[in-house]
Scaffold this active site. Structure first.
Site, PDB file in Angstrom:
ATOM      1  N   ASP A 181     -63.041  -3.144 -25.369  1.00 25.38           N
ATOM      2  CA  ASP A 181     -63.204  -1.832 -25.996  1.00 25.38           C
ATOM      3  C   ASP A 181     -62.125  -0.908 -25.478  1.00 25.38           C
ATOM      4  OD1 ASP A 181     -64.457   0.533 -27.296  1.00 25.38           O
ATOM      5  OD2 ASP A 181     -66.188  -0.787 -27.469  1.00 25.38           O
ATOM      6  N   HIS A 251     -61.228   0.510 -31.619  1.00 24.07           N
ATOM      7  CA  HIS A 251     -61.690   0.327 -30.240  1.00 24.07           C
ATOM      8  C   HIS A 251     -60.717  -0.565 -29.471  1.00 24.07           C
ATOM      9  CE1 HIS A 251     -65.607   2.356 -30.401  1.00 24.07           C
ATOM     10  NE2 HIS A 251     -65.720   1.894 -31.633  1.00 24.07           N
ATOM     11  N   GLU A 318     -66.153   1.742 -36.499  1.00 21.34           N
ATOM     12  CA  GLU A 318     -65.564   2.985 -36.006  1.00 21.34           C
ATOM     13  C   GLU A 318     -64.059   2.852 -35.789  1.00 21.34           C
ATOM     14  OE1 GLU A 318     -69.464   4.711 -33.613  1.00 21.34           O
ATOM     15  OE2 GLU A 318     -68.005   3.495 -32.523  1.00 21.34           O
TER      16      GLU A 318
END
Length: 540
Positions: A181, A251, A318
């Site tokens: 991440d 990410h 995202e």
């Protein structure tokens, strides 16, 4: 032993079986003969020497304080094979003289043993004994999972093993391991050592209890290849598959900090670093051939480290599109491939990666954003955004499999209701009041799903993101008792669920959790089992 489902005493919601064992999750069918002598455990259990399942039985009995002995003849516990029970089904029978377990696989036998040890009670003389019972059981769903996030805060292997032991007890079969991440890359990739050497360290983290303040302390760590293999084997021995996740195309800050050429280098202000704050951040992999070669190498090594996982999880959530909009190179990729917008570019990106995964005989799975711009017909989707109820329906209609992980019910990093201690170390990502009762009330199959599509709902999984969970005691506090509620949702037939009966059985599980040092949230007043256990941040 032979018996039919119709001959059994069902523990139905309106009439739980009197004197039934306090098993979680509730078996599909169970008959208990109350008032009759059961199998005494005073002298332990004799196991058949030479049967590989006896080693598993030894381990499980030992962990529950039951003595065992291996014998060539005269065993108390008999294992038999029955392919008709499938991979996870089992039959269990206890008489005063013997215990018999039939299963179609090792997994089914493990579940039978867990039901067995949860059935231990005291006889009239106060000695440990098993009641006389017949059980025929199988899970409602094939995917019963927990997700562990090692990117924000890592747990050492010893703590992961404790989690796996608890998962086995409650018949979970999937550990989803989030390993990369923005805030850290924890996955060892031999061909790219800077991923862990550089991407595994952030300069500082938000202060626990004061999220807008930096602690000024570097946070560093990653797992070795040997540690990964150790976890995978330990899980396999307990009937659990470990599914790894590497995040893309978003990410990706830690990876791009390690290898800047993987990012959109032609945008203004390009200066990647391992991120020091939580939230959604802008650094996204560039959709270039160099990036795809890198990802192919990463996936090759992942598949070698996780040989038994049928899936590779690619995240896909995202992923801000701002950098792609600013990048001339990304825009040229869109033009060359006839892509109308950046959402289609993301789908193009993911489909390229899916081919790499498929070449290893594995399938791609990702969060529900992977359908934006078009969902691959062979991808499996995790549905997490509860405010988008049509996302699951759309995937099911297309023929895709889904795993339900709605944040409304299964984000265990959320606050779990009244009774949380006031100490700042108990900070959560939000105050959503996600109680174990709400978890228990989840119906994984989306409303309105046609009967023919229900089998595409593989199951459900709780996600535990660790921005505000620095160590195992805090992780346990967030997971339990909610994980026990999820275990029953994922295993037990819908018509047998009964919250009142579950609560009684939950109370009977608490001594086991206490004995094993689990820092659960007490279901009565919310206080943690070990109130001083979550204070310190564990560093690598």
């Amino acid at each position: 032993m032979a018996f039919s489902l119709s001959s059994l005493c069902w523990s139905a919601p309106s009439a739980p079986v009197p004197g039934a064992p306090h098993i979680i999750p509730q078996p599909a069918a169970m008959r208990v003969k109350t008032g009759e002598a059961g199998f005494s455990l005073k002298d332990g259990v004799r196991l058949p020497e030479g049967n590989p399942l006896s080693k598993q039985a030894e381990r499980i009995f030992r962990d529950n304080g039951i003595k065992t002995a291996l014998v060539e003849t005269g065993a108390d516990l008999i294992f038999t094979e029955d392919a008709s029970l499938g991979r996870e089904g089992y039959r269990l029978a206890v008489t005063p003289d013997s215990i018999s377990i039939a299963s179609g696989s090792v997994n089914g036998a493990l579940y039978a043993l867990q039901s067995l040890v949860q059935s231990v009670a005291s006889d009239v003389n106060g000695a440990p004994a098993l009641p006389r019972l017949d059980v025929k059981d199988q899970p409602r769903f094939s995917w019963r999972g927990l997700m562990m996030d090692s990117c924000r805060h890592m747990m050492p292997v010893r703590d992961i093993k404790k989690i796996l032991d608890l998962m086995e007890r409650y018949k979970f079969n999937t550990l989803h391991w989030h390993l990369t991440d923005d805030q850290g890359w924890r996955l060892p990739i031999a061909k790219y050592p800077r991923l862990t050497a550089v991407g595994g360290t952030r300069a500082q983290s938000p202060v626990i209890g004061s999220r807008n303040k930096a602690d000024g302390t570097p946070y560093s760590g990653h797992y070795t290849a040997d540690e990964i293999r150790e976890v995978v084997q330990y899980a396999k021995d307990r009937g659990i598959t470990v599914i790894p996740e590497v995040e893309l195309p978003g990410h990706a800050s830690a990876a791009i900090a390690a290898y800047p050429e993987l990012g959109n280098t032609d945008i203004p202000g390009f200066a990647p670093k391992v991120q020091e704050t939580w939230g959604v951040l802008p650094y996204t992999f560039a959709p270039t051939e160099k990036t795809f070669r890198f990802l192919e190498d990463v996936i090759d090594e992942m598949c070698a480290l996780f040989p038994d996982s049928p899936y590779i999880h690619i995240g896909g959530d995202e992923a801000p599109k701002d950098q792609w909009k600013q990048s001339a190179a990304a825009q040229q990729v869109m033009k060359d491939n006839g892509l109308a917008n950046e959402n289609e570019l993301q789908s193009y990106f993911i489909r390229r990666v899916e081919k790499m995964i498929n070449s290893h005989g594995k399938r791609l799975i990702g969060w529900d954003e992977i359908q934006e711009g078009g969902l691959s017909p062979t991808a499996t989707m995790m549905v997490w955004r509860s405010w988008m109820p049509n996302s699951a329906r759309h995937a099911l209609e297309q023929g895709n499999d889904v795993v339900m992980t709605p944040n409304s019910h299964l984000y265990f990093d959320y606050d779990q209701g009244p009774g949380k201690p006031s100490a700042p170390e108990y900070e959560t990502i939000n105050d959503d009041n996600l109680t174990w009762q709400r978890v228990y009330g989840l119906e994984p199959v989306p409303q309105g799903t046609p009967r023919k599509r229900e089998k595409q709902v593989l199951g459900c999984q709780a996600n535990i993101w660790t921005e505000y969970i620095p160590n195992l005691p805090k992780w346990e506090y967030h997971a339990f008792p909610r994980a026990l509620a999820l275990a029953e949702v994922a295993w037990t037939p819908k018509e047998l669920k009964n919250e009142k009966d579950f609560r009684k059985r939950l109370d009977r599980q608490l001594p086991f959790l206490d004995a094993h040092g689990v820092n659960y949230k007490r279901p009565d007043n919310g206080a943690p089992a070990r109130p001083d256990a979550v204070i310190t941040r564990e560093r690598r």
